[in-house]
Structures are given as C-alpha cells and as structure tokens.
Design an enzyme around this catalytic site. Structure first.
Site, PDB file in Angstrom:
ATOM      1  N   ASP A  96      49.897  36.180 -13.204  1.00  0.00           N
ATOM      2  CA  ASP A  96      50.954  36.760 -14.032  1.00  0.00           C
ATOM      3  C   ASP A  96      51.088  38.069 -13.395  1.00  0.00           C
ATOM      4  O   ASP A  96      50.359  38.863 -12.756  1.00  0.00           O
ATOM      5  CB  ASP A  96      50.432  36.781 -15.624  1.00  0.00           C
ATOM      6  CG  ASP A  96      51.672  37.097 -16.498  1.00  0.00           C
ATOM      7  OD1 ASP A  96      52.627  36.953 -16.004  1.00  0.00           O
ATOM      8  OD2 ASP A  96      51.282  37.563 -17.661  1.00  0.00           O
ATOM      9  N   ASP A 269      48.919  27.766 -19.940  1.00  0.00           N
ATOM     10  CA  ASP A 269      47.983  28.729 -19.992  1.00  0.00           C
ATOM     11  C   ASP A 269      47.651  29.263 -21.335  1.00  0.00           C
ATOM     12  O   ASP A 269      48.555  29.338 -21.980  1.00  0.00           O
ATOM     13  CB  ASP A 269      48.102  29.838 -19.151  1.00  0.00           C
ATOM     14  CG  ASP A 269      48.916  30.950 -19.408  1.00  0.00           C
ATOM     15  OD1 ASP A 269      49.960  30.911 -19.636  1.00  0.00           O
ATOM     16  OD2 ASP A 269      48.348  31.915 -20.096  1.00  0.00           O
ATOM     17  N   CYS A 307      32.238  14.064 -26.796  1.00  0.00           N
ATOM     18  CA  CYS A 307      32.568  14.607 -25.378  1.00  0.00           C
ATOM     19  C   CYS A 307      31.733  14.372 -24.529  1.00  0.00           C
ATOM     20  O   CYS A 307      30.594  14.246 -24.545  1.00  0.00           O
ATOM     21  CB  CYS A 307      32.784  16.165 -25.843  1.00  0.00           C
ATOM     22  SG  CYS A 307      32.880  17.331 -24.496  1.00  0.00           S
ATOM     23  N   CYS A 309      31.280  16.684 -21.967  1.00  0.00           N
ATOM     24  CA  CYS A 309      30.757  17.845 -21.105  1.00  0.00           C
ATOM     25  C   CYS A 309      29.472  18.156 -20.958  1.00  0.00           C
ATOM     26  O   CYS A 309      28.660  17.650 -21.899  1.00  0.00           O
ATOM     27  CB  CYS A 309      31.604  19.018 -21.705  1.00  0.00           C
ATOM     28  SG  CYS A 309      30.839  19.835 -23.153  1.00  0.00           S
ATOM     29  N   CYS A 312      27.822  19.308 -24.404  1.00  0.00           N
ATOM     30  CA  CYS A 312      27.404  18.448 -25.291  1.00  0.00           C
ATOM     31  C   CYS A 312      26.293  17.405 -24.950  1.00  0.00           C
ATOM     32  O   CYS A 312      25.595  16.640 -25.685  1.00  0.00           O
ATOM     33  CB  CYS A 312      28.952  17.551 -25.651  1.00  0.00           C
ATOM     34  SG  CYS A 312      29.921  18.530 -26.662  1.00  0.00           S
ATOM     35  N   HIS A 338      32.633  24.305 -22.926  1.00  0.00           N
ATOM     36  CA  HIS A 338      32.995  22.928 -23.637  1.00  0.00           C
ATOM     37  C   HIS A 338      34.402  23.010 -23.986  1.00  0.00           C
ATOM     38  O   HIS A 338      35.168  22.111 -23.978  1.00  0.00           O
ATOM     39  CB  HIS A 338      32.117  23.140 -25.007  1.00  0.00           C
ATOM     40  CG  HIS A 338      32.785  21.996 -26.032  1.00  0.00           C
ATOM     41  ND1 HIS A 338      32.572  20.537 -26.006  1.00  0.00           N
ATOM     42  CD2 HIS A 338      33.831  22.308 -27.006  1.00  0.00           C
ATOM     43  CE1 HIS A 338      33.250  20.097 -26.816  1.00  0.00           C
ATOM     44  NE2 HIS A 338      33.918  20.842 -27.400  1.00  0.00           N
TER      45      HIS A 338
END
Length: 368
Positions: A96, A269, A307, A309, A312, A338
């Site tokens: 940015d 984003d 989930c 991930c 988890c 997560h």
RNA sequence: GGGUAGAUGCCCGAGUGGCUAAAGGGGGCAGACUGUAAAUCUGCUGGCUAACGCCUACGCUGGUUCGAAUCCAGCUCUGCCCA
C-alpha cells in the site's frame, strides 16, 4: 491499453452474479482469485510465521510503504534484496502506498499538490510523502504490486472535498506511473469519490485511461453505513475493466467480503482477522467466538470442530481462553493463525462455487 | 505476656465527621475495532425495581453526635518488634 503485466485470466464468471474467478501471474507466482491478503504492515503479519501463512494458503501479503519508509527505510530493502528475502516470504507482496496513513495518522500535517506532509512517529522529522517517493520506496521494497499514492478521505466527506481528493489522486496516478520507469512491478490505481456515484464514475473513467495493471476501490469502510458501502462498491466495480483485477481496499468482515465478491471484486485485505485475534475474537463456522469469555474456561473442545486448521486440530478452547486472559503472545499467534485460515478457507469456498457456477446459492446461504 | 501497625465492596487499595453505595486498579460482564503508530478504546459491575425509591454495606459490640467507614471504649483476628 497494453496488456496487464499480471496476465490476468478470467476463469469463470457467475451466470447470476457479478462474482468471478481468475488467475494472474505476479513476479513471485500464480495467484488465484477471489483472494484475501493478510495485512503485514511492517513486513510481518503480526504474530504470524511466514510458514504458517503459507500453510494457511496465503498467496499475497499486504505491506505498507509509509511504515517501512520510516523504519527500516528503503536502503535496508535495497541492501537486503527486497522484502521477500528480508522477511523470508516466498509468495507475492502488494504494498500500500501510504495513502491510507494520510487519513488515519494523527500526525499528518498538510496536503499539497506535491504530496502529504507527515511528522514521523519514529523521530519526529517532517516527511513529504510524494507520489514519486512512494513509488521509489515501493520499488526498493520490491513488491509485486505497487499502489499509487492516493488521497483517502472519510467517506462522509462533502462533495467538494471528495472531488478535490479524487482529482489529486488522479494527478498523482499519472506521476506514479511515470515514477515506475523500467521497473517490472505491477501498479494499481485507486478509485476515490466518497459516496457520490458521479464522482466514482469520474474517478474510474479517468484512471482507466492509463495503463494500470489493476484497479482498486478506495475510500470505503471509513465511516459509511454497510448499505452505502455495498452500493458504492457495486457501482464502482461495474465501471472497472473486466480484464484487470479489482481490489476493494481494507475490506472487511467475512460478510463484507462475500457481498463484494457478489458485486465483482477479486481482491481484499483487512486487519480484522489479525487484529481481533489479539483480543480473543475468532471466526468460526458457527459465528464469532469470543474466547475471552469465562464460559470457555473449562471448554475442552476445539475452537471450531468444522475447521481444518492446525490450531483447531490441536488446542482446546479452554487453552486459548487461558492464553487470551493472560495476554500471552501465543494466544494472539494461534488465534490469528486460525482467523487467517478461516478467511482463506472462505475464499477457497467462494472460488470453488464460482468455478462450478453455484456462487449465488452459497452467497444466499452464507448471508443467513 | 508487652509494644506497635492494621482490618474498606469478588480481590488489591484510597478515603479519615455530612458532597460516600464509597476514588483508583484488578477481576467479571457487555460493546467497539474494516488499505494496523500504539496487546487499544467505551460502557456497566452491592441487593430488589420498568422507574421514583427502598434495603444492606467499610472486622464485631456498644457509645459520642442532628449525622460515623471516618471520633471513643471493649472485644476478635492479622502483620511486625521486644520478652
């Protein structure tokens, strides 16, 4: 207009929505959209290891020119061979421009045609952030996609101020393109115009005359109501060329993202997943879970059983609750991991549904 | 046994005759956070009540006073010092 440096390839366009799936090529690899970019302002996604981001499916990170200009400074990036090598991130990076900091930093002093004058929060010195300095810094950082310096204003600004801001942004866009010189880096322009449809149109049409590799919608999620945001997003996205990525800057919640994909946006984003993780808020298949709540003190179960991930798979809500209550950095790390996974999983789900032309159905289910 | 300091709301802690349901923290509860300067910011937090209000509360018991967390006496407990 010359072809996009990103070799943008539209893969699928939903038949009953503006949602679309695409792939494009940066200097660091192929990117599949719609996508979410974790925010790594200071050449780090807060509390996250690059390998965790990679494992979660991050394709491209957002870094910030203004903050990196102040510290460590462009010379460090030149010496270290760019941000990818510096932070050991193999994927793509979008920088940015510092335009948002014009809006958000308390020490911003004044705006002139030359640029924005800031007082550095590092050493107090006055800095003129011009479009040229922003681009030169982004070239030193070595991002895959550079953003033009824009003048971001509150979305509630009056028409006169909004027009002035978009016109400055327009002129700065011209200067930014010129400042890129021979760099192979891509560059996106930013549509401004607050909540005025005519100004959004004027801004988009002006910028589309120039050979940008993609177009961003700026100046949203800065004070307007959700419905206003969606309306402006819809209107603006529809104006933008179909053969270039469309990026809605700074947005948003999972629901915001879903709404914007429906309106034809490809890239997002937002600080939300990493920011709220610091305070123990987690996105799950069952809604937001506030792990600072004492009700999770003895909760010997995963954060989100649905989930996939690593967090988890391994840790209990009780442990994450404890880490949040004690403000242990590991809590921020795990919950951020997560949340980022959650966002990427959402984007994968969205993308897959577009490829199979069932996005609208998914959209309607998710909105409930 | 003697001396001395203290005992305040869930916890720590300020207050030292009326403006005190009692500062400030912590904890708890609720909310905010959208291109991240700042692990930040905002409410609420004795009980009952929709509210006016009522009740209970500053170790315990009594007293002084128009009025006491605050002054006095005795008691209980705790820390420290001396024997």
């Amino acid at each position: 207009m010359p072809p996009s440096r990103l070799s943008f390839q539209l893969e699928a366009q939903a038949s009953d929505s503006r949602a679309r799936a695409a792939t494009f090529q940066t200097l660091h690899g192929v990117i599949k959209s719609p996508l979410f970019m974790p925010v790594g302002t200071q050449a780090t996604v807060k509390a996250q290891l690059p390998e965790a981001l990679e494992a979660a499916g991050s394709q491209i990170l957002l870094a910030n020119t203004y903050h990196l200009l102040l510290r460590p400074g462009p010379e460090v990036f030149r010496k270290m061979g760019g941000i990818h090598r510096f932070m050991k991130w193999p994927g793509s990076v979008l920088t940015d421009s510092g335009g948002y900091q014009i809006f958000s930093l308390p020490h911003s002093r004044s705006m002139t045609e030359a640029g924005a004058v800031f007082q550095s929060y590092v050493d107090g010195q006055r800095i003129l952030l011009s479009p040229e300095l922003s681009i030169q810094t982004q070239m030193a950082i070595g991002s895959d996609i550079m953003m033009v310096l824009d003048q971001c204003i509150p979305s509630t600004a009056d028409e006169k101020a909004a027009r002035a801001a978009l016109q400055v942004t327009q002129r700065w866009a011209v200067r930014s393109l010129a400042a890129r010189e021979e760099s192979p880096q891509s560059m996106f322009a930013i549509v401004q115009g607050a909540l005025y449809p005519q100004l959004r149109r004027e801004s988009a049409e002006g910028l589309m005359q120039m050979p940008f590799d993609g177009f961003a919608i700026g100046g949203l999620a800065v004070g307007e109501a959700k419905q206003e945001r969606e309306d402006v997003c819809e209107l603006t996205a529809a104006l933008l060329p179909a053969d270039r990525p469309r990026y809605l800057m700074g947005v948003g919640t999972p629901l915001d993202v879903l709404e914007a994909v429906h309106r034809g946006v490809d890239m997002f984003d937002c600080i939300i997943p990493t920011q709220v993780a610091k305070r123990g808020s987690c996105f799950t298949s069952r809604g937001i879970v506030e792990l600072r709540r004492s009700v999770y003190k003895f909760a010997d179960e995963p954060l989100d059983p649905m989930c996939s991930c690593p967090v988890c798979a391994k840790y209990s809500r009780a442990y994450l609750h404890h880490l949040t209550k004690t403000q242990e950095p590991l809590g921020w790390q795990l919950m951020g991991q997560h949340n980022i996974h959650f966002y990427h999983e959402l984007m994968r789900e969205i993308r897959q549904s577009i490829l199979e032309d069932r996005f609208l159905k998914l959209y309607q289910e998710k909105r409930q």
